[in-house]
Write an enzyme that holds these catalytic residues in place. Sequence first.
Site, short mmCIF file in Angstrom:
data_model
loop_
_atom_site.label_atom_id
_atom_site.label_comp_id
_atom_site.label_asym_id
_atom_site.label_seq_id
_atom_site.Cartn_x
_atom_site.Cartn_y
_atom_site.Cartn_z
N GLU A 1 -2.50 10.73 -0.19
CA GLU A 1 -3.71 9.91 -0.20
C GLU A 1 -4.04 9.46 1.21
OE1 GLU A 1 -6.07 6.07 -0.38
OE2 GLU A 1 -4.17 6.51 0.59
N GLU A 2 -3.00 9.08 1.95
CA GLU A 2 -3.22 8.46 3.25
C GLU A 2 -3.79 9.42 4.29
OE1 GLU A 2 -3.32 5.46 3.61
OE2 GLU A 2 -1.83 4.41 2.39
N HIS B 1 -0.95 -0.92 6.59
CA HIS B 1 -0.65 0.31 7.33
C HIS B 1 0.31 0.10 8.50
CE1 HIS B 1 -4.06 3.12 5.76
NE2 HIS B 1 -3.29 2.65 4.80
N ASP C 1 0.86 -1.21 0.00
CA ASP C 1 0.00 0.00 0.00
C ASP C 1 0.88 1.23 0.00
OD1 ASP C 1 -1.92 1.93 0.31
OD2 ASP C 1 -2.50 1.35 2.34
N ASP D 1 -4.75 0.68 -6.32
CA ASP D 1 -4.33 0.88 -4.93
C ASP D 1 -4.31 -0.49 -4.25
OD1 ASP D 1 -3.80 1.70 -2.39
OD2 ASP D 1 -5.55 3.00 -2.17
N1 BES Z 1 -5.01 1.42 0.19
C1 BES Z 1 -6.02 1.98 1.03
C2 BES Z 1 -7.35 1.78 0.40
C3 BES Z 1 -8.26 0.75 0.92
C4 BES Z 1 -8.07 0.09 2.10
C5 BES Z 1 -9.39 0.48 0.19
C6 BES Z 1 -8.99 -0.84 2.53
C7 BES Z 1 -10.31 -0.44 0.60
C8 BES Z 1 -10.09 -1.12 1.79
C9 BES Z 1 -5.80 3.45 1.16
O1 BES Z 1 -4.46 3.80 1.06
C10 BES Z 1 -6.27 3.91 2.52
O2 BES Z 1 -5.68 3.59 3.49
N2 BES Z 1 -7.37 4.66 2.55
C11 BES Z 1 -7.93 5.16 3.77
C12 BES Z 1 -9.01 6.17 3.51
C13 BES Z 1 -8.54 7.52 3.06
C14 BES Z 1 -9.73 8.40 2.75
C15 BES Z 1 -7.63 8.17 4.08
C16 BES Z 1 -8.59 4.02 4.56
O3 BES Z 1 -9.15 3.14 3.92
O4 BES Z 1 -8.57 4.04 5.77
ZN ZN Z 2 -3.41 3.15 2.82
#
Ligand code: BES
Ligand code: ZN
Length: 532
Positions: free
Chosen positions: A331-332, A457, A295, A360
């Site tokens: 993004e994070e 993460h 990720d 992603d």
């Molecule tokens: N790679 C994730 C996306 C993700 C994680 C999609 C789990 C579906 C399920 C992305 O980098 C991420 O961590 N996104 C955040 C949300 C964002 C709006 C900060 C998340 O999912 O917590």
């Molecule tokens: Zn992430």
Amino acid sequence: MKKAVVAASAALLTAGLATAAPAEARPGHHKPGHPHDGATSKITEAVTVNGILRHLRQFQRIANANGGNRASGLPGYEASVEYVTRQLEQAGYDVTRQEFTFPFFQELSPTTLTVDGSEVENAIFTYSGSGTVTGPIVPTNDIQVPPGPEADSSSSGCEAEDFEPAPAEPAIALVQRGTCTFEIKVDNAVAAGYEAVIVMNEGQEGRTDLIAGTLGNPKDVPVTGVTYQDGAALVEAGTPTATLTAEVEADPDRVTWNVIADLPKKALKKVKNPDEVVVVGAHLDSVTEGPGINDNGTGSAGILEIARQLTATGIDRKLERPVRFAFWGAEELGLLGAEHYVGSLTDDELDSIYANLNFDMIGSPNYVRFVYDGDGSDGDAGPAGSAEIEKVFTDYFDREGLAHAPTAFDGRSDYGPFIEVGIPAGGLFTGAEGVKTEEQAETFGGTAGLAYDQCYHQACDDISNVSTKALHEMGDAAAHAVVAITTAKGGLYPLSDKPGHGKKPGKKAKPGKKGKGHGHHHGRGHGHGKRR
Ligand code: BES
Ligand code: ZN
């Protein structure tokens, strides 16, 4: 680590022997001359696991040399930007760094919460303040223990009157998840005189675990989340004395960048429909907790290799519509790079985006072949056109004999700002903290009852946290889709069919509306947008 090296070299061998080995021995690998693969076999052959792994190893080296992460606002991100820029320029692309500022945040040391002498498991909120606060814990007057009948029925802390004025100096407010944003609850607590805030989960099914959320912008007081059960115990304990210690770094406007690569001028001139740009995106930043190899090193490395091979093969000079490769920053912390990009476009530029493809996480160790659910077969559909994009991926997997499953556009990645303005979107995902079901294990292999990515993460999301088989299959599918969509004569759909075509939405694009809640099996590092 050791295991992955073995896996990686096996995959490397497979890729290297592509023409000699029998097709059956290479599941998911393109069979040369496959009757249905049309013009895309050239790109799927050129994009190899080996090629993608080279970039992943580089991302790992960058993290190693820069404090273990590649997070926007820190040196590992800048080094990642420099690396992809150099690679793209060498491949002939016209590369721009799109600069923007964002509220930076990182936890500097583990946050501790001690109540009557014993430690309580907790997870700091993104944009919490720093400091040590010792005082009584005072629940809002509308906390629901036992929980209300359904999710989001608690409005704890949403109104100023929910807080009795802080009884001592200092005092810690206890609020419950639900109804309004965490930011509103915290702002109300601060206005009532509290110097720290504990957020407890709401208590219904799926809302009992440790909660980690985001406050949207840096706050002055420490804010941390606890499980429903621990929160309920604090309510029942009366006003126990606690100490909350948080140490963070926050910066309301730190500089970062998106990296945008357009086709070489020569190639762009030959494109038949210059006003139908296909934006192929992946976030380049990691969380501050680790190197972010799955990720989203995998998505970034995947599209970087597709970009390189597109010009190396000369396919870039045969396109019907332009491709633009985008490496999103921040993004994070809330899809901030993609949001900045979409927000920076004029109406005409918005109208000229044909599609957004998003990659992603495409190498999860316990993977499922998820395709974004454009047609809404499993819930909400994407904008018009998204069904056709989904079909490009699913038809490809069907032809290759590879199972696939839909995954919702739940607003958790960079397609969010695009679908908010009605741009058709699609892409691939191999799973994050979600747990593989028995059915999925039967269909896709791997282990039921385990997360798709157990290092999601975390610091262990390193070069060993990647399935090279997933990378191979998803890399080929992504390469196929990029070429299929940019070379489709007449396109997949008419551009003017996009809802919202010709109009710009009134408000600035925000991350898409959030889907159903999900488990929080490890405490840290979940950004949750402004999810309630
Ligand atoms: N790679 C994730 C996306 C993700 C994680 C999609 C789990 C579906 C399920 C992305 O980098 C991420 O961590 N996104 C955040 C949300 C964002 C709006 C900060 C998340 O999912 O917590
Ligand atoms: Zn992430």
